[in-house]
Design a protein around this motif. Sequence first.
Motif, mmCIF file in Angstrom:
data_model
loop_
_atom_site.group_PDB
_atom_site.id
_atom_site.type_symbol
_atom_site.label_atom_id
_atom_site.label_comp_id
_atom_site.label_asym_id
_atom_site.label_seq_id
_atom_site.Cartn_x
_atom_site.Cartn_y
_atom_site.Cartn_z
ATOM 1 N N ASN A 30 4.926 3.090 1.784
ATOM 2 C CA ASN A 30 5.119 2.255 0.599
ATOM 3 C C ASN A 30 4.440 2.894 -0.598
ATOM 4 O O ASN A 30 3.365 3.466 -0.476
ATOM 5 C CB ASN A 30 4.533 0.854 0.824
ATOM 6 C CG ASN A 30 5.263 0.107 1.901
ATOM 7 O OD1 ASN A 30 6.463 -0.052 1.842
ATOM 8 N ND2 ASN A 30 4.537 -0.346 2.905
ATOM 9 N N TRP A 32 3.286 1.496 -4.034
ATOM 10 C CA TRP A 32 3.099 0.285 -4.830
ATOM 11 C C TRP A 32 2.732 0.626 -6.258
ATOM 12 O O TRP A 32 1.816 1.400 -6.494
ATOM 13 C CB TRP A 32 1.961 -0.553 -4.246
ATOM 14 C CG TRP A 32 2.172 -0.993 -2.849
ATOM 15 C CD1 TRP A 32 1.944 -0.265 -1.721
ATOM 16 C CD2 TRP A 32 2.652 -2.251 -2.411
ATOM 17 N NE1 TRP A 32 2.246 -1.010 -0.622
ATOM 18 C CE2 TRP A 32 2.683 -2.234 -1.009
ATOM 19 C CE3 TRP A 32 3.038 -3.407 -3.081
ATOM 20 C CZ2 TRP A 32 3.097 -3.326 -0.258
ATOM 21 C CZ3 TRP A 32 3.453 -4.497 -2.328
ATOM 22 C CH2 TRP A 32 3.489 -4.441 -0.939
ATOM 23 N N GLU A 35 2.416 -3.865 -10.765
ATOM 24 C CA GLU A 35 3.162 -5.128 -10.779
ATOM 25 C C GLU A 35 3.520 -5.594 -9.366
ATOM 26 O O GLU A 35 3.336 -6.758 -9.011
ATOM 27 C CB GLU A 35 4.426 -4.956 -11.621
ATOM 28 C CG GLU A 35 5.263 -6.209 -11.744
ATOM 29 C CD GLU A 35 6.513 -5.972 -12.578
ATOM 30 O OE1 GLU A 35 7.507 -6.666 -12.321
ATOM 31 O OE2 GLU A 35 6.503 -5.111 -13.479
ATOM 32 N N ARG A 36 4.039 -4.704 -8.540
ATOM 33 C CA ARG A 36 4.421 -5.065 -7.160
ATOM 34 C C ARG A 36 3.206 -5.416 -6.315
ATOM 35 O O ARG A 36 3.251 -6.314 -5.485
ATOM 36 C CB ARG A 36 5.202 -3.915 -6.503
ATOM 37 C CG ARG A 36 6.615 -3.816 -7.021
ATOM 38 C CD ARG A 36 7.447 -2.748 -6.313
ATOM 39 N NE ARG A 36 7.407 -2.914 -4.879
ATOM 40 C CZ ARG A 36 7.316 -1.898 -4.000
ATOM 41 N NH1 ARG A 36 7.240 -0.665 -4.422
ATOM 42 N NH2 ARG A 36 7.296 -2.125 -2.719
ATOM 43 N N PHE A 40 2.482 -8.993 -4.534
ATOM 44 C CA PHE A 40 2.222 -9.082 -3.100
ATOM 45 C C PHE A 40 0.971 -9.910 -2.817
ATOM 46 O O PHE A 40 0.927 -10.683 -1.865
ATOM 47 C CB PHE A 40 2.064 -7.671 -2.523
ATOM 48 C CG PHE A 40 1.558 -7.637 -1.113
ATOM 49 C CD1 PHE A 40 2.387 -7.942 -0.059
ATOM 50 C CD2 PHE A 40 0.247 -7.276 -0.844
ATOM 51 C CE1 PHE A 40 1.919 -7.908 1.242
ATOM 52 C CE2 PHE A 40 -0.234 -7.239 0.447
ATOM 53 C CZ PHE A 40 0.615 -7.556 1.495
#
Length: 69
Positions: A30, A32, A35-36, A40
Amino acid sequence: MEFDRVCKKNGVIFISIPNGELDTYEGHINFWNEERFKAFLSPREVLGFKLLNENRVFMVALRPLKVTK
Protein backbone atom coordinates in the motif's frame (compact mmCIF):
# COMPACT_ATOMS: atom_id res chain seq x y z
CA MET A 1 -8.92 -2.90 14.25
CA GLU A 2 -6.60 -4.97 16.36
CA PHE A 3 -4.75 -1.93 17.72
CA ASP A 4 -8.05 -0.63 19.14
CA ARG A 5 -8.60 -3.91 20.97
CA VAL A 6 -5.15 -4.27 22.51
CA CYS A 7 -4.60 -0.67 23.62
CA LYS A 8 -5.14 -0.10 27.35
CA LYS A 9 -7.90 2.21 28.59
CA ASN A 10 -6.81 5.85 28.10
CA GLY A 11 -3.85 4.59 26.06
CA VAL A 12 -2.36 6.21 22.98
CA ILE A 13 -1.42 4.48 19.74
CA PHE A 14 1.59 5.66 17.72
CA ILE A 15 1.81 4.68 14.06
CA SER A 16 4.45 5.56 11.49
CA ILE A 17 4.28 4.73 7.80
CA PRO A 18 6.10 5.87 4.67
CA ASN A 19 4.59 8.75 2.72
CA GLY A 20 3.20 6.92 -0.30
CA GLU A 21 3.65 9.95 -2.52
CA LEU A 22 7.44 9.74 -2.02
CA ASP A 23 7.90 6.02 -1.26
CA THR A 24 9.55 4.01 -4.04
CA TYR A 25 10.18 0.71 -2.25
CA GLU A 26 8.74 -2.02 -4.48
CA GLY A 27 8.16 -4.36 -1.53
CA HIS A 28 5.40 -2.16 -0.10
CA ILE A 29 1.84 -3.20 -0.94
CA ASN A 30 0.00 0.00 0.00
CA PHE A 31 1.14 3.52 -0.77
CA TRP A 32 -0.78 5.87 1.52
CA ASN A 33 -0.98 9.61 0.98
CA GLU A 34 -1.92 11.92 3.87
CA GLU A 35 -5.60 12.17 2.89
CA ARG A 36 -6.11 8.38 2.57
CA PHE A 37 -4.21 7.67 5.79
CA LYS A 38 -6.31 10.16 7.79
CA ALA A 39 -9.51 8.73 6.28
CA PHE A 40 -8.40 5.21 7.28
CA LEU A 41 -7.81 6.35 10.87
CA SER A 42 -11.19 8.08 11.28
CA PRO A 43 -13.30 8.17 13.42
CA ARG A 44 -10.46 7.81 15.97
CA GLU A 45 -9.31 10.96 17.77
CA VAL A 46 -6.03 12.09 16.22
CA LEU A 47 -3.87 13.69 18.91
CA GLY A 48 -1.01 14.62 16.62
CA PHE A 49 0.05 14.18 13.00
CA LYS A 50 3.53 15.02 11.70
CA LEU A 51 5.63 14.53 8.63
CA LEU A 52 9.17 13.43 9.48
CA ASN A 53 12.43 12.69 7.67
CA GLU A 54 12.05 15.31 4.91
CA ASN A 55 8.30 14.52 4.59
CA ARG A 56 9.00 10.86 3.84
CA VAL A 57 7.30 9.43 6.95
CA PHE A 58 3.90 10.04 8.55
CA MET A 59 3.79 9.81 12.36
CA VAL A 60 0.44 9.86 14.11
CA ALA A 61 -0.69 9.62 17.73
CA LEU A 62 -4.32 8.67 18.28
CA ARG A 63 -6.86 7.42 20.79
CA PRO A 64 -8.31 4.03 19.93
CA LEU A 65 -11.98 3.36 19.46
CA LYS A 66 -13.73 1.84 22.45
CA VAL A 67 -14.15 -1.86 21.74
CA THR A 68 -17.02 -3.72 23.38
CA LYS A 69 -16.39 -7.33 24.22
